[in-house]
Design an enzyme around this catalytic site. Structure first.
Site, mmCIF file in Angstrom:
data_model
loop_
_atom_site.group_PDB
_atom_site.id
_atom_site.type_symbol
_atom_site.label_atom_id
_atom_site.label_comp_id
_atom_site.label_asym_id
_atom_site.label_seq_id
_atom_site.Cartn_x
_atom_site.Cartn_y
_atom_site.Cartn_z
ATOM 1 C CG ASP A 1 -29.573 15.785 -32.438
ATOM 2 O OD1 ASP A 1 -30.264 14.974 -31.782
ATOM 3 O OD2 ASP A 1 -28.990 15.472 -33.496
ATOM 4 N N GLY A 2 -30.647 16.360 -28.587
ATOM 5 C CA GLY A 2 -30.194 15.819 -27.309
ATOM 6 C C GLY A 2 -30.590 14.367 -27.110
ATOM 7 C CE LYS A 3 -29.972 11.110 -32.271
ATOM 8 N NZ LYS A 3 -29.435 12.428 -32.687
ATOM 9 N NE ARG A 4 -30.302 15.722 -22.477
ATOM 10 C CZ ARG A 4 -29.170 16.051 -23.101
ATOM 11 N NH1 ARG A 4 -28.794 15.401 -24.179
ATOM 12 N NH2 ARG A 4 -28.409 17.043 -22.644
ATOM 13 C CG ASP B 1 -26.487 11.227 -31.463
ATOM 14 O OD1 ASP B 1 -26.333 10.851 -32.639
ATOM 15 O OD2 ASP B 1 -27.177 12.206 -31.142
#
Lengths: 303, 303
Positions: free
Chosen positions: A102-105, B107
């Site tokens: 989960d890095g939301k890159r 996030d």
């Protein structure tokens, strides 16, 4: 085997649609681990995070299909934390779990390619070794295409933020233009990008993140993205319940995994488990909380 | 001193509004560095990236106000690359440069706080030690507030993606609802979040990313966010020219910094410099390209 089919197989093998979020936080680690930290150095805390996550993985490896390490908490320790993240991902992979980092890159063009190459590809196929990565869509279609390409090359998948579980998520995501919200536009894009990439399970590599806190939208999103796996955060600590996530699944009980982080990994803090297991038997609290969530979801999801 | 004022002071001290993007890529490193890489291990490449960036920093430290390391290229090497990123950030800081880490992170809630604590805070005030971080707004206002808080605590700043320079950026960013596009909504939010946080230079900690490839929007964005520093990517290799970025500046020549990555750090590959300096004198090509960009911007920007 492509990611979508591996995820379907893992769900069917374990009979579970639970994803365990690995969100290590200093203040909430079980006392037995927190007290073992030698000093306040990043290396010492990183070792504790690794131990904590490995022990959780040992507990859940046969009863859930996947884990989701939250990159931010590892990055919070600096470079030592990123070493720990790599160790945790490889350990989970070695135990047969699928790993969604989960890095939301995201970024544009060749920079997006760098992120995709960094995180996508299990085991030795990428530096970090994860099967999947969460990705932000704000930069548009040409920022997602590099991920599609690397998914194809490395049998990986991504979960693109569509409708997030936080109260403020709607500020941009819910804005409507010509009858279509921003998040609906993202969903349509994912369906386009999955074209020609559908596995035997009926799903493709371009998954979506849709929060458990919006049950109606989840039903609509399931219909709008019939070929996207949905990662559903917000279950448990964030208020989502079993009924709220039902809409994310197809008639075979596939198509979604439901994430819980704090309610599982810090189960030793929950009133119902604190007395029975206490801090010393925190691993048993993790196991009980995971089994509880599997049962809650098992009543509605027939795998 | 808060970040906005430090950036203004750095611009005035150097007489430059150029930001040098540190985007190391294996294939484009000067041969003298590429050939020194001992083996194909991540550690060996990470050492080369560090050396490359340090030499660039030595060249530009007195002639530009800031550098922008691109996290993705370091992450592409795995944990070893993240160690290198930390070394590069601290080296730049030690040479008096402001550092904007380009990570496009974000996030929700406590996870956003973890990213903010990881990257924001120069020197020893954070694990990575950067003055500033690029941030994605897709998750909404409550995902940005943790960054505001850490900026206050650590005299740091962020640059939030508003209007990006890539062709596909408009897919979501340009969608209009009740006469306001998504990117205009983000701009308005930044103005709200800067309230009560304005430094002596007239700007606050919540900056914006607006691409050089959209000159008209840059003028409009300057007006919509009178208190946001604007980071302008897309100059040089991506096609933006000096006239295109003029709209980003205020009447004192403050309010924006213009980033160039490839055109500076890989200047030895550009036709105009290749013959004169060649690969062996790549550092002189970097210096010439930086001076050239300073001059191009200097004709319109009176600092």
């Amino acid at each position: 085997m492509n990611f979508a089919d591996r995820l379907a197989a893992a769900v069917q093998r374990t009979g579970s649609v639970t994803c365990v979020g690995l969100d290590p936080r200093k203040a909430q680690l079980p006392a037995v681990i927190r007290n073992s930290v030698a000093d306040e150095s990043a290396d010492a805390w990183a070792a504790a995070y690794t131990q904590f996550c490995k022990e959780i993985i040992d507990v859940v490896k046969d009863i859930v299909p996947c884990v989701k390490p939250q990159a931010a908490f590892f990055e919070q320790l600096g470079p030592a934390g990123m070493v720990a993240l790599g160790q945790v991902i490889r350990y989970a992979h070695g135990k047969g779990l699928l790993v969604i980092t989960d890095g939301k890159r995201n970024d544009i063009g060749s920079t997006a390619t760098a992120y995709a190459q960094a995180y996508l590809g299990a085991g030795d196929r990428s530096p970090w070794g994860s099967d999947s990565l969460t990705v932000s869509p704000y930069l548009g279609q040409d920022s997602l295409e590099p991920f599609v390409k690397i998914c194809d090359q490395r049998e990986a998948g991504v979960f693109v933020l569509v409708k997030t579980s936080n109260p403020g998520g709607g500020l941009l995501q819910d804005r409507e233009t010509d009858g279509q919200t921003v998040y609906q536009r993202v969903a349509a894009l994912l369906t386009e990008l999955n074209q020609g990439r559908i596995g035997e399970c009926g799903y493709g590599p371009m998954g979506a993140v849709v929060g458990a806190t919006y049950p109606e939208q989840l039903v609509a999103m399931r219909a709008a993205m019939p070929q996207s796996w949905i990662l559903i955060p917000g279950f448990g600590a964030q208020g989502g319940a079993a009924d709220d996530v039902l809409g994310g699944f197809d008639s075979k009980g596939l198509g979604a995994v439901v994430n819980s982080s704090r309610h599982i990994i810090f189960a030793h803090e929950r009133e119902e488990f604190r007395e029975k297991y206490g801090d010393a038997q925190w691993q048993q609290a993790v196991e009980a909380a995971t089994n509880q969530m599997n049962q809650q979801l098992g009543t509605i999801v027939k795998v």
